[in-house]
Design an enzyme around this catalytic site. Structure first.
Site, mmCIF file in Angstrom:
data_model
loop_
_atom_site.group_PDB
_atom_site.id
_atom_site.type_symbol
_atom_site.label_atom_id
_atom_site.label_comp_id
_atom_site.label_asym_id
_atom_site.label_seq_id
_atom_site.Cartn_x
_atom_site.Cartn_y
_atom_site.Cartn_z
ATOM 1 N N PRO A 4 0.846 -1.207 0.000
ATOM 2 C CA PRO A 4 0.000 0.000 0.000
ATOM 3 C C PRO A 4 0.874 1.246 0.000
ATOM 4 C CG PRO A 4 -0.627 -1.520 1.761
ATOM 5 C CD PRO A 4 0.680 -2.003 1.233
ATOM 6 N N LYS A 5 0.418 2.294 -0.650
ATOM 7 C CA LYS A 5 1.158 3.556 -0.670
ATOM 8 C C LYS A 5 0.698 4.409 0.513
ATOM 9 C CE LYS A 5 2.553 7.398 -3.661
ATOM 10 N NZ LYS A 5 2.303 8.442 -2.655
ATOM 11 N N TRP A 6 1.533 4.463 1.536
ATOM 12 C CA TRP A 6 1.198 5.184 2.752
ATOM 13 C C TRP A 6 1.190 6.682 2.507
ATOM 14 C CZ3 TRP A 6 -0.017 2.650 7.296
ATOM 15 C CH2 TRP A 6 0.212 1.273 7.291
#
Length: 366
Positions: free
Chosen positions: A48-50
């Site tokens: 996931p792209k935080w």
């Protein structure tokens, strides 16, 4: 293992484990290139792209140095993270990751921004009220061992071993090699404040400052009420700079959610005549009791934030990439006018999402 007395770039004393001079801060973080699709061919590892503050952690075994993306120290803004990492990291290492704040409805970037405050007392108060955490997603070194030339799949395996049993405020990002799982995360995780998906070559090395990863960001549509506008810079009365967008809540209150300025110069001049019949000085109309367009702040500094009020009768369709709470994080892109859409039907229901179970698992008490 050799050690010597030294100081971190922010002046604090340290005992630096000699992992090699190139692993002393600052190090540019590895970057990602925007792509339109999640890659499915070849060997990839997906995360996931935080949505937080990028942070490289240099830990000598006794004190950490928190380096921002622009090579500055983050320690004074996140004292609870600095102290917490001392207590939970198992030994000397260099990590790449993100500082985030987990709120009731997911990642809270606005709360992160509030930390960049000049008053230390204010920072301490916020640290107690909304503590931040560090989410690791790469391992650059362990002790004296430089891992930057090691394939990412091996760096990830080593990172998982090191973080087994590590307690908050340190966390390990979820990862998968299954593109179907990555697509599922892409669809569901936006509700928790994620910005999309990062895809990393499994055999890739760590390349500071190089766009050696792929990032896939969301692009969604919404129908919005045009509740106001701002003039183009140095062109008041001649060209419109941006349209101010709004959505109605469940109580029928109109809230400002963002803006769009994606118009050509000719179109900006044409908007002057188009908007003229809707201009009003009546402050009881449109934006008022709900969220209104922002006034100057420490973020906007000297920018002209004045705006003109419109009767909430125009509707347009826009695309946007990311939500920050119930607002567009970045400027939206104008698509078309919607004369067929009643303004009162432009509601927050279009944006409703839920925090995914996986994120709650990551941040559950351990």
């Amino acid at each position: 293992m050799r050690a010597r007395n030294n100081h971190w770039p922010d002046g604090r004393s340290r005992v630096l484990i000699q992992c090699g001079a190139m692993l002393e801060p600052p190090i540019e973080p590895m970057l990602a290139k925007l792509t339109s699709e999640i890659p499915g061919q070849g060997d990839w590892i997906y995360e996931p792209k935080w949505d937080g503050f990028r942070c490289l952690v240099f830990f000598d075994g006794s004190s950490p140095y928190l380096q921002s993306r622009d090579s500055r120290s983050l320690a004074r803004y996140f004292p609870e993270v600095e102290q917490g990492l001392v207590e939970v990291l198992p030994g000397p290492m260099v990590l790449d990751g993100e500082i985030v704040i987990m709120g009731e409805h997911g990642l809270d970037f606005e709360a992160l921004q509030m930390r960049l405050h000049p008053a230390a007392s204010r920072v301490r108060k916020l640290a107690a009220e909304t503590p931040a955490a560090f989410v690791a997603f790469d391992l650059l070194a362990v002790g004296e061992e430089d891992l930057r030339s090691t394939p990412f799949a091996e760096r990830r395996r080593r990172l998982e071993e090191l973080f087994e049993g590590v307690r908050p405020p340190a966390y390990l990002t979820p990862a998968t090699t299954d593109p179907a799982v990555a697509r599922d995360w892409f669809d569901r995780f936006e509700g928790a404040g994620f910005d999309g998906i990062i895809a990393k070559p499994a055999n890739g090395t760590y390349q500071p400052g190089v766009r050696a990863m792929a990032k896939i960001k969301h692009l969604r549509e919404a129908d919005c009420v045009v509740g106001g506008f701002r003039w183009a810079k140095d062109a008041e009365g001649q060209a419109v700079g941006s349209l101010l967008l709004g959505l109605y809540d469940g109580e029928g209150v109109l809230h400002h959610v963002g803006h769009t300025s994606s118009f050509k110069a000719k179109e900006k001049r044409e908007l002057v005549a188009l908007l003229e019949p809707y201009r009003t000085g009546d402050e009881s109309v449109g934006f008022g009791s709900g969220r209104t367009p922002g006034a100057p702040s420490r973020w906007t500094q000297s920018k002209d934030m004045s705006w003109e009020r419109l009767r909430p009768e125009l509707v347009c369709q826009v695309t946007f990439d990311y939500l920050q709470g119930n607002r567009f994080r970045h400027a939206a892109t104008f698509q078309r006018w919607r004369p067929d859409k009643p303004p009162r039907e432009c509601t927050f229901d279009q944006l409703e999402t839920t925090v995914p179970f996986e994120l709650r698992q990551v941040f559950e008490a351990r």
